[in-house]
Design an enzyme around this catalytic site. Sequence first.
Site, short mmCIF file in Angstrom:
data_model
loop_
_atom_site.label_atom_id
_atom_site.label_comp_id
_atom_site.label_asym_id
_atom_site.label_seq_id
_atom_site.Cartn_x
_atom_site.Cartn_y
_atom_site.Cartn_z
N ASP A 1 -0.60 0.22 10.22
CA ASP A 1 -0.47 1.32 9.26
C ASP A 1 0.38 0.82 8.10
O ASP A 1 1.59 0.80 8.17
CB ASP A 1 0.21 2.51 9.94
CG ASP A 1 0.53 3.62 8.93
OD1 ASP A 1 0.14 3.51 7.76
OD2 ASP A 1 1.18 4.61 9.34
N TRP B 1 7.24 7.13 11.77
CA TRP B 1 5.79 7.10 11.55
C TRP B 1 5.03 6.44 12.68
O TRP B 1 3.98 6.92 13.12
CB TRP B 1 5.44 6.49 10.18
CG TRP B 1 5.71 7.49 9.11
CD1 TRP B 1 6.79 7.54 8.29
CD2 TRP B 1 4.92 8.66 8.81
NE1 TRP B 1 6.71 8.66 7.49
CE2 TRP B 1 5.59 9.35 7.78
CE3 TRP B 1 3.73 9.17 9.30
CZ2 TRP B 1 5.08 10.54 7.24
CZ3 TRP B 1 3.23 10.34 8.77
CH2 TRP B 1 3.91 11.02 7.74
N LYS C 1 1.38 6.21 -1.83
CA LYS C 1 2.58 5.44 -2.12
C LYS C 1 2.26 4.31 -3.11
O LYS C 1 2.78 4.29 -4.20
CB LYS C 1 3.19 4.87 -0.83
CG LYS C 1 3.93 5.91 0.00
CD LYS C 1 3.13 6.40 1.16
CE LYS C 1 3.89 7.10 2.26
NZ LYS C 1 4.77 8.18 1.94
#
Lengths: 369, 369
Positions: free
Chosen positions: A177, A102, A201
């Site tokens: 992030d 990511w 999430k």
Amino acid sequence: MTDVYNFCAGPAMLPAQVMKKAQKELLNWDGLGTSVMEVSHRSSEFKKLAKQADQDLRELMSIPDNYHVLFMHGGGRAQFAAVVNNFLGSNGKALYLTSGQWSQAAAEEAIRLVGPKGVDTIDVTKNEVEPVVKSISIPDFNNMNDEYRYLHFCPNETVDGIEIFDDISSPWPIVADMSSNILSRQIDVSRYAVIYAGAQKNIGPSGLSIVIIRNDMLKLPKLPQASIFNYQMQVESGSMYNTPPTFAWYLAAEVFKWLKQNGGVAQIEENNYKKAELLYDCIDNSNLYVNDVAIENRSWMNVTFKLTKGTLETEFIEQAKNKGLVALKGHRLVGGMRASIYNAMPVKGVQALTKFMVEFEESNTNYSN
Amino acid sequence: MTDVYNFCAGPAMLPAQVMKKAQKELLNWDGLGTSVMEVSHRSSEFKKLAKQADQDLRELMSIPDNYHVLFMHGGGRAQFAAVVNNFLGSNGKALYLTSGQWSQAAAEEAIRLVGPKGVDTIDVTKNEVEPVVKSISIPDFNNMNDEYRYLHFCPNETVDGIEIFDDISSPWPIVADMSSNILSRQIDVSRYAVIYAGAQKNIGPSGLSIVIIRNDMLKLPKLPQASIFNYQMQVESGSMYNTPPTFAWYLAAEVFKWLKQNGGVAQIEENNYKKAELLYDCIDNSNLYVNDVAIENRSWMNVTFKLTKGTLETEFIEQAKNKGLVALKGHRLVGGMRASIYNAMPVKGVQALTKFMVEFEESNTNYSN
């Protein structure tokens, strides 16, 4: 039917209590006789919801007053671009730490937008070859003389199962992030200039992202971009420059209430530690399961593991599914297994998984004897 | 409780049948024991949903094979920017027709992104002063020698209550913002290069936009932008370059099924014509209500009107609300009343409104006598 425990990495399971409430009031929210998703975002009822969500998130994360909270469209990838476009105008440069899929993707998006001259990257992973152990090593940035508009990193890598628990210190504003570990443990927001997170999430359904941004960051020079991702414009309009994803916002607000009712982030942190410990202990005490991340960087949210007998993996996933333990297949890029155990996963869900894992190992050891 | 008829301009009411189904299966979708919003977008179950939604929309709108259908984050305003960034790279120029608030906002966003040199605008409204009548007059473009990458227009203006029913003909590809009238009546998709729509009027909840794009448009030069709004990348990944807004996508799929079960666009067009006719007749036959749009440009979706006795407007809204007729207040920029009567509004909802309007006029005429 059997209880289903959903280990999907995202869109992930939401708290059962929140989902039941959402179902109950789906056709009649707040006594209006309509669904919350059929109500104007500019109605007094929705504005009240928005205000409460802001207050609750501030309370849960102890967000200082000089930060704004934005509720925006898109997920983490929308913010990959928004961060660049809001902070890297007029030849700015940023530093990206890469620690897995990511953070790498965030750096790639930045390079796509401003070219390689605008982006430096540092790979902070350290791979010991024998035995394979993935760990993180953060350099000392305070001796570096480079001028960066911000340092970007991703404290939890969902694909790789790596989490950075260190408090990173840097001479530049830190942009994090936190898509996959926001609200999972206590953090000091004041150490960050910007925290962003896709909702799917730990917050709500997909299609919503949350940005926590320090006041001074709004003044950085911008690049041309869709106005809906202009942080300054969204701050000025209370995240309602355009029609926001109202149902996702509503569910996020309900998740915040649920967290507050259940002891806040301090309590969820305890649960999360316990869940991760249960699962890693099960892996470490077995001969069948193996995790390749250094203990100090093992994610509390995404527990990755492989089976030493790789041929059993399909059988493992199949049998687990029959017991209501679903979505355990690892990310397509890395294979193996992954149990995502975000805030909404109850301890008993992880207990059911470890019980199954022990039984599966036993039955397969016996079988091969 | 009384039936509630919700005249909100957006997020708008959804079909009652769809909402009831969504409620029923909110905790257990497709027999999975979890909500659709807790399922991976890459699961076989969700991919099946996505495929069905694509097929159903193609069937409903008779979309030719050389068009792609995208399900994206954001709403109309996200697409304002995406259209520019996908088609106006390397000194391209576009023509924007302005006919009200939304087409004006689209032109302004284009100018923000590429500057005034990249955007020409033509105001196609015609205002007769006495009596005030707003109408539309489309110029003949076929004699113009300008080179535009595309012509942009908005066939239905939700704030102004204006609809363009003409089939516009142009030497340049036509891009239409159909946020508020997509699926409301039959159109010939092949006349358009791109059709886009925010979902929250005729398709589903907010946070989703749909783009119908002709193959050749993907080849136009692009500007740097968030990858999630890159049409080419989203075509290549089946609208799953990033995690899409899955719950909104699911509801859109259910709305498409509902439309198909109820006679498709041909039947809904009949209903919509009937609803609009009922309401405009009620207005035209009264002394209290007045609409200022020329008959040929009166919107079937957003019926705007004012009360000749302006002081009664608050009372009108209050009494209507008590009868379950909600969200009738006009847009904050123009005032007055607005009844948004999208596909999901049943004929009996409009009948309830006109009945109330007649009674309100009678009681207030008597009162003033």
